[in-house]
Design an enzyme around this catalytic site. Sequence first.
Site, PDB file in Angstrom:
ATOM      1  N   ILE A  13       0.840  -1.203   0.000  1.00 23.09           N
ATOM      2  CA  ILE A  13       0.000   0.000   0.000  1.00 23.09           C
ATOM      3  C   ILE A  13       0.876   1.254   0.000  1.00 23.09           C
ATOM      4  O   ILE A  13       0.608   2.226  -0.714  1.00 23.09           O
ATOM      5  CB  ILE A  13      -0.970   0.006   1.204  1.00 23.09           C
ATOM      6  CG1 ILE A  13      -1.798  -1.292   1.206  1.00 23.09           C
ATOM      7  CG2 ILE A  13      -1.891   1.225   1.149  1.00 23.09           C
ATOM      8  CD1 ILE A  13      -2.753  -1.427   2.369  1.00 23.09           C
ATOM      9  N   ASP A  62      14.700   0.840  10.645  1.00 28.82           N
ATOM     10  CA  ASP A  62      13.651   0.097  11.341  1.00 28.82           C
ATOM     11  C   ASP A  62      12.863   1.093  12.202  1.00 28.82           C
ATOM     12  O   ASP A  62      13.465   1.904  12.917  1.00 28.82           O
ATOM     13  CB  ASP A  62      14.295  -0.989  12.214  1.00 28.82           C
ATOM     14  CG  ASP A  62      13.278  -2.000  12.689  1.00 28.82           C
ATOM     15  OD1 ASP A  62      12.272  -1.593  13.318  1.00 28.82           O
ATOM     16  OD2 ASP A  62      13.482  -3.192  12.420  1.00 28.82           O
ATOM     17  N   THR A 131      -6.751  -0.887  10.376  1.00 23.62           N
ATOM     18  CA  THR A 131      -7.481  -1.897   9.604  1.00 23.62           C
ATOM     19  C   THR A 131      -8.846  -2.180  10.232  1.00 23.62           C
ATOM     20  O   THR A 131      -9.015  -2.037  11.444  1.00 23.62           O
ATOM     21  CB  THR A 131      -6.660  -3.198   9.561  1.00 23.62           C
ATOM     22  OG1 THR A 131      -7.498  -4.287   9.166  1.00 23.62           O
ATOM     23  CG2 THR A 131      -6.073  -3.556  10.912  1.00 23.62           C
ATOM     24  N   ASP A 132      -9.788  -2.627   9.400  1.00 24.15           N
ATOM     25  CA  ASP A 132     -11.102  -3.014   9.945  1.00 24.15           C
ATOM     26  C   ASP A 132     -11.000  -4.257  10.829  1.00 24.15           C
ATOM     27  O   ASP A 132     -11.908  -4.567  11.594  1.00 24.15           O
ATOM     28  CB  ASP A 132     -12.132  -3.237   8.824  1.00 24.15           C
ATOM     29  CG  ASP A 132     -11.750  -4.337   7.835  1.00 24.15           C
ATOM     30  OD1 ASP A 132     -10.637  -4.901   7.940  1.00 24.15           O
ATOM     31  OD2 ASP A 132     -12.576  -4.633   6.939  1.00 24.15           O
ATOM     32  N   GLU A 133      -9.865  -4.977  10.738  1.00 22.61           N
ATOM     33  CA  GLU A 133      -9.731  -6.214  11.514  1.00 22.61           C
ATOM     34  C   GLU A 133      -9.703  -5.948  13.018  1.00 22.61           C
ATOM     35  O   GLU A 133      -9.915  -6.857  13.817  1.00 22.61           O
ATOM     36  CB  GLU A 133      -8.497  -7.008  11.070  1.00 22.61           C
ATOM     37  CG  GLU A 133      -8.578  -7.358   9.595  1.00 22.61           C
ATOM     38  CD  GLU A 133      -7.593  -8.419   9.121  1.00 22.61           C
ATOM     39  OE1 GLU A 133      -7.162  -9.258   9.919  1.00 22.61           O
ATOM     40  OE2 GLU A 133      -7.271  -8.396   7.921  1.00 22.61           O
ATOM     41  N   TYR A 156      -2.153 -10.330  14.816  1.00 23.88           N
ATOM     42  CA  TYR A 156      -2.007  -9.177  13.915  1.00 23.88           C
ATOM     43  C   TYR A 156      -3.001  -8.084  14.286  1.00 23.88           C
ATOM     44  O   TYR A 156      -2.616  -6.929  14.533  1.00 23.88           O
ATOM     45  CB  TYR A 156      -2.222  -9.603  12.448  1.00 23.88           C
ATOM     46  CG  TYR A 156      -2.507  -8.428  11.524  1.00 23.88           C
ATOM     47  CD1 TYR A 156      -1.537  -7.459  11.278  1.00 23.88           C
ATOM     48  CD2 TYR A 156      -3.755  -8.275  10.911  1.00 23.88           C
ATOM     49  CE1 TYR A 156      -1.795  -6.367  10.448  1.00 23.88           C
ATOM     50  CE2 TYR A 156      -4.027  -7.193  10.078  1.00 23.88           C
ATOM     51  CZ  TYR A 156      -3.047  -6.244   9.852  1.00 23.88           C
ATOM     52  OH  TYR A 156      -3.304  -5.157   9.043  1.00 23.88           O
ATOM     53  N   SER A 159      -2.408  -6.417  17.631  1.00 25.32           N
ATOM     54  CA  SER A 159      -1.282  -5.468  17.641  1.00 25.32           C
ATOM     55  C   SER A 159      -1.671  -4.177  16.920  1.00 25.32           C
ATOM     56  O   SER A 159      -1.259  -3.088  17.311  1.00 25.32           O
ATOM     57  CB  SER A 159      -0.030  -6.094  17.019  1.00 25.32           C
ATOM     58  OG  SER A 159      -0.206  -6.309  15.635  1.00 25.32           O
ATOM     59  N   LYS A 160      -2.491  -4.269  15.885  1.00 24.57           N
ATOM     60  CA  LYS A 160      -2.940  -3.059  15.179  1.00 24.57           C
ATOM     61  C   LYS A 160      -3.900  -2.250  16.061  1.00 24.57           C
ATOM     62  O   LYS A 160      -3.889  -1.017  16.049  1.00 24.57           O
ATOM     63  CB  LYS A 160      -3.628  -3.427  13.856  1.00 24.57           C
ATOM     64  CG  LYS A 160      -2.707  -3.971  12.785  1.00 24.57           C
ATOM     65  CD  LYS A 160      -1.670  -2.974  12.291  1.00 24.57           C
ATOM     66  CE  LYS A 160      -2.278  -1.849  11.493  1.00 24.57           C
ATOM     67  NZ  LYS A 160      -1.200  -0.971  10.929  1.00 24.57           N
ATOM     68  N   ASN A 185     -10.035  -4.958   3.195  1.00 25.29           N
ATOM     69  CA  ASN A 185      -9.001  -5.675   2.423  1.00 25.29           C
ATOM     70  C   ASN A 185      -8.684  -4.971   1.113  1.00 25.29           C
ATOM     71  O   ASN A 185      -9.563  -4.731   0.293  1.00 25.29           O
ATOM     72  CB  ASN A 185      -9.465  -7.095   2.108  1.00 25.29           C
ATOM     73  CG  ASN A 185      -9.411  -8.010   3.313  1.00 25.29           C
ATOM     74  OD1 ASN A 185     -10.095  -7.764   4.305  1.00 25.29           O
ATOM     75  ND2 ASN A 185      -8.620  -9.047   3.254  1.00 25.29           N
ATOM     76  N   ASN A 255     -15.054 -15.691   0.013  1.00 24.34           N
ATOM     77  CA  ASN A 255     -13.726 -16.045  -0.504  1.00 24.34           C
ATOM     78  C   ASN A 255     -13.799 -16.952  -1.724  1.00 24.34           C
ATOM     79  O   ASN A 255     -13.100 -16.741  -2.718  1.00 24.34           O
ATOM     80  CB  ASN A 255     -12.882 -16.732   0.584  1.00 24.34           C
ATOM     81  CG  ASN A 255     -12.453 -15.771   1.676  1.00 24.34           C
ATOM     82  OD1 ASN A 255     -12.454 -14.553   1.477  1.00 24.34           O
ATOM     83  ND2 ASN A 255     -12.102 -16.304   2.835  1.00 24.34           N
ATOM     84  N   ASP A 286      -8.941 -24.876   8.233  1.00 31.39           N
ATOM     85  CA  ASP A 286      -9.239 -23.455   8.430  1.00 31.39           C
ATOM     86  C   ASP A 286      -8.149 -22.771   9.253  1.00 31.39           C
ATOM     87  O   ASP A 286      -7.407 -23.428   9.986  1.00 31.39           O
ATOM     88  CB  ASP A 286     -10.591 -23.323   9.147  1.00 31.39           C
ATOM     89  CG  ASP A 286     -11.290 -22.018   8.794  1.00 31.39           C
ATOM     90  OD1 ASP A 286     -10.671 -21.172   8.120  1.00 31.39           O
ATOM     91  OD2 ASP A 286     -12.454 -21.848   9.198  1.00 31.39           O
TER      92      ASP A 286
END
Length: 351
Positions: A13, A62, A131-133, A156, A159-160, A185, A255, A286
Amino acid sequence: MKTVLVTGGAGFIGSNFIRLALKVRPDWRVVVLDALTYAGNLENLEGLEAAYPGRYRFAHADVTDAGRVKALFEEESVAAVVHFAAETHVDRSILGPTAFVKTNVMGTATLLEAARGAWKDRPGRYLQVSTDEVYGSLKETGFFTEQTPLDPSSPYSASKAAADQLALSYYRTFGMDVVVTRCCNNYGPYQFPEKLIPLMITRALAGENLPVYGTGQNVRDWIHVDDHNRGVLLVLDKGRAGEVYNLGARCEKRNLDLVKELLRVAAAVKGWDPVQTEGKITFVTDRPGHDWRYAIDPSKAESELGYAPQVPFREGLESTVRWYLEHEGWWRRVQSGAYKDFVQALYGERR
Ligand code: NAD
Ligand code: TYD
């Protein structure tokens, strides 16, 4: 000239953002900070230094390196930060969560501290790309709004969520000018071939099986990367400090339907037999903690900022599939030895 520090600019991105921004913001100088992990490639930024002399600088660093980040703020008079740098792949976060905490949480903390120090006398704007997650999983109905409580499922997304809350705390506690975007996404060129769309295209080209997790009925909400990035620019320009803006294009797909659709496009372009191509789909074990459905309500960005995605899904998908078909050299080069070990670790176990 306005100097904008873009972290993670060598990733998917970020590199698309920089190309767009250098084109549509002629008064910007872009300073890229990127550690060049497996997901970051200088090839993604090729030609920019020559095309935009004096307006582009790449700093190999970093984001968790406080000394380097502080020095960069001292060398450049940074007016805004767009923070893309992150570990981003959910499956990797299940195999090894700590790298996600280090880069996504500690990296954000490091960057916020450097910005706070540098902006004491001459304030700048900080945009956290989230993110929407972070909202967790939806059932069959409903949408994520900015009021939806955070309920992340994976290391993930956890942490976001920590990182975006930390960024907002700098607004509330220190009065720093912080805005947060939460997008669904993304798809488009230069996406690392571990994510669903490029993974399926590159595996189909290699004649490999096409691993769909579980039943393939999970829903993801898709947006072209350029529409995401146009939203990021709008929020940077006009978003209210301390606010969160959901970005999305109202494009939900199961998906399995998405995989079939992209295979039809690839088969048509390559002259493959579509039935044989689809026959490579394999239902595999899964993902643990697999979120069922994501769906973003972007009405706040639409009504407050005039946000309006422009790329129709079918067009965006076709151009993306074609891009991977035409850039086989790129995706073969980014698939390093370390990437091959990861594919073995993840998919070797999935039957
Ligand atoms: P990506 O994995 O393609 O790229 C990540 C970039 O960050 C790479 O260039 C990498 O080298 C760099 N990076 C990683 N660790 C670093 C560190 N410690 N220091 C400096 N640089 C480091 O990711 P992406 O898909 O381009 O995502 C960019 C951002 O957008 C992330 O913050 C992600 O959470 C967010 N986001 C992604 C999506 C999506 O669909 N991909 C959706 C919503 C939000
Ligand atoms: P991914 O691209 O990893 O994005 P995210 O997990 O951040 O949404 O995966 C998108 C969807 O595709 C997700 O529901 C998991 C599924 N998926 C597969 O079915 N097979 C795969 O090999 C991968 C990588 C993902």
